[in-house]
Design an enzyme around this catalytic site. Structure first.
Site, PDB file in Angstrom:
ATOM      1  N   ASP A  66      36.912  -9.147 -45.432  1.00  0.00           N
ATOM      2  CA  ASP A  66      38.332  -8.816 -45.428  1.00  0.00           C
ATOM      3  C   ASP A  66      38.457  -7.418 -44.836  1.00  0.00           C
ATOM      4  OD1 ASP A  66      40.950  -8.160 -45.879  1.00  0.00           O
ATOM      5  OD2 ASP A  66      40.922  -8.595 -48.029  1.00  0.00           O
ATOM      6  N   TYR A 157      53.137  -4.090 -33.845  1.00  0.00           N
ATOM      7  CA  TYR A 157      51.983  -4.500 -33.042  1.00  0.00           C
ATOM      8  C   TYR A 157      51.782  -3.552 -31.864  1.00  0.00           C
ATOM      9  CZ  TYR A 157      49.063  -7.407 -29.994  1.00  0.00           C
ATOM     10  OH  TYR A 157      48.053  -7.876 -29.175  1.00  0.00           O
ATOM     11  N   THR A 197      54.243 -25.864 -24.036  1.00  0.00           N
ATOM     12  CA  THR A 197      55.267 -26.583 -24.803  1.00  0.00           C
ATOM     13  C   THR A 197      55.878 -25.703 -25.897  1.00  0.00           C
ATOM     14  OG1 THR A 197      53.530 -27.525 -26.229  1.00  0.00           O
ATOM     15  CG2 THR A 197      54.285 -28.854 -24.363  1.00  0.00           C
TER      16      THR A 197
END
Length: 253
Positions: A66, A157, A197
Site C-alpha cells: 500500500d 492530478y 467506445t
C-alpha cells in the site's frame, strides 16, 4: 532484440495496470528480471509474472504494498526482499481523481499528492540506498502532459504531476554523485482497449490535433522508460521525455 538488461532487476510500481504491465514487459524483453508491485490485485500480478517469465526466460517476482503507507513501503524494500535488488525503479503507480474544480475535496488533493509524489519520493529514497551499494542505477517517474496544461476536472492530478516533475529534477541533482540517474516520462493520451467506445469524442479531438494522428500506445511509453534506463541514456538525467504524438507542439491559437 538486444538483451542488454540481463543481470538487472527492475521494480515497476502499479504493474498490474495496462501501462505498468507494458513497462514491465518492455524491460523483460530486454532480459531484465522484474518485480511487479500491486496493491490488491495479487492474482493479476501472479499471472503477469508467469507470462513474462515464460515468454522471456526472466525471473519475475510480485510484491504487495500500500503505497499510501510509509511503513509498508519500508517493508517492501527490506533487506533480502526482491524490491531491494532493483537497480532500476519505475514510479508508475498513482491516483487520478476526476471531479469538477469546485467539487474537489481535500481528500482528492491529499490522495493525489500522497500517491503521485510522496510515495514516489519514498520509493526513490529506499531504492537509492540499494542502487548506491550496487554502484548506481536509474529511476523513471511517470508524469503527464497534464503537469503543464490546465484541465479543471483533473486539477489534483495535474498539480501533483507537476510536483513529480520537480521532484525528478531535485532527485537527479541529489543522487548524481551516487551514480543514479533520475528522469521522467510524460505521456499524452494513451490507447487502451475500449477507449474508442468509452470516449469517442475525446479520442476524435485528440487524433485531429495530434501530428501523428492518433493516441500513443502503452508500448511507446514503455520504450521511453527503457531508453532512459539504458546505457544509451548515460548522460541524461533530470530530463522529462514527452511521449504525446506531438500534441503539445501544436499552437493553441
Amino acid at each position: 532484440m538486444d538483451r542488454d538488461f540481463e543481470g538487472t532487476t527492475v521494480l515497476v510500481t502499479g504493474a498490474t495496470g495496462g501501462l505498468g504491465a507494458e513497462i514491465a514487459e518492455g524491460f523483460a524483453r530486454r532480459g531484465a528480471d522484474v518485480v511487479l508491485h500491486h496493491r490488491s490485485r495479487e492474482r493479476d500480478a501472479e499471472r503477469l509474472a508467469e507470462a513474462l517469465s515464460t515468454a522471456h526466460g526472466i525471473v519475475a517476482d510480485t510484491v504487495r504494498c500500500d503505497l499510501s503507507d510509509e511503513h509498508d513501503i519500508e517493508r517492501m524494500f527490506r533487506a533480502g526482499a526482491p524490491a531491494a535488488r532493483a537497480t532500476v525503479l519505475v514510479n508508475n503507480a498513482g491516483a487520478y481523481p476526476v471531479a469538477g474544480f469546485l467539487e474537489l475535496s481535500a481528500d482528492d488533493w491529499v490522495e493525489s499528492f500522497r500517491l503521485n509524489v510522496i510515495a514516489a519520493y519514498l520509493c526513490t529514497r529506499h531504492a537509492a540506498r540499494a542502487m548506491t551499494a550496487a554502484g548506481g542505477g536509474a529511476i523513471v517517474n511517470i508524469t503527464s502532459i497534464s503537469a503543464d496544461r490546465a484541465t479543471p476536472d483533473q486539477a489534483p492530478y495535474g498539480s501533483s504531476k507537476a510536483a513529480l516533475r520537480s521532484l525528478t529534477r531535485t532527485s537527479a541533482v541529489a543522487l548524481a554523485a551516487h551514480g543514479i540517474r533520475v528522469n521522467s516520462v510524460s505521456p499524452g493520451l494513451a490507447w487502451r482497449d475500449g477507449l474508442d467506445t468509452a470516449w469517442p469524442e475525446g479520442l476524435a479531438r485528440w487524433s485531429d490535433r495530434a501530428p501523428v494522428g492518433r493516441a500513443v500506445s502503452p508500448r511507446e511509453i514503455a520504450n521511453a522508460c527503457v531508453f532512459l534506463s539504458s546505457s544509451a541514456a548515460s548522460a541524461i538525467t533530470g530530463h522529462d521525455l514527452v511521449v504525446d504524438g506531438g500534441i503539445t507542439a501544436v499552437s493553441d491559437y
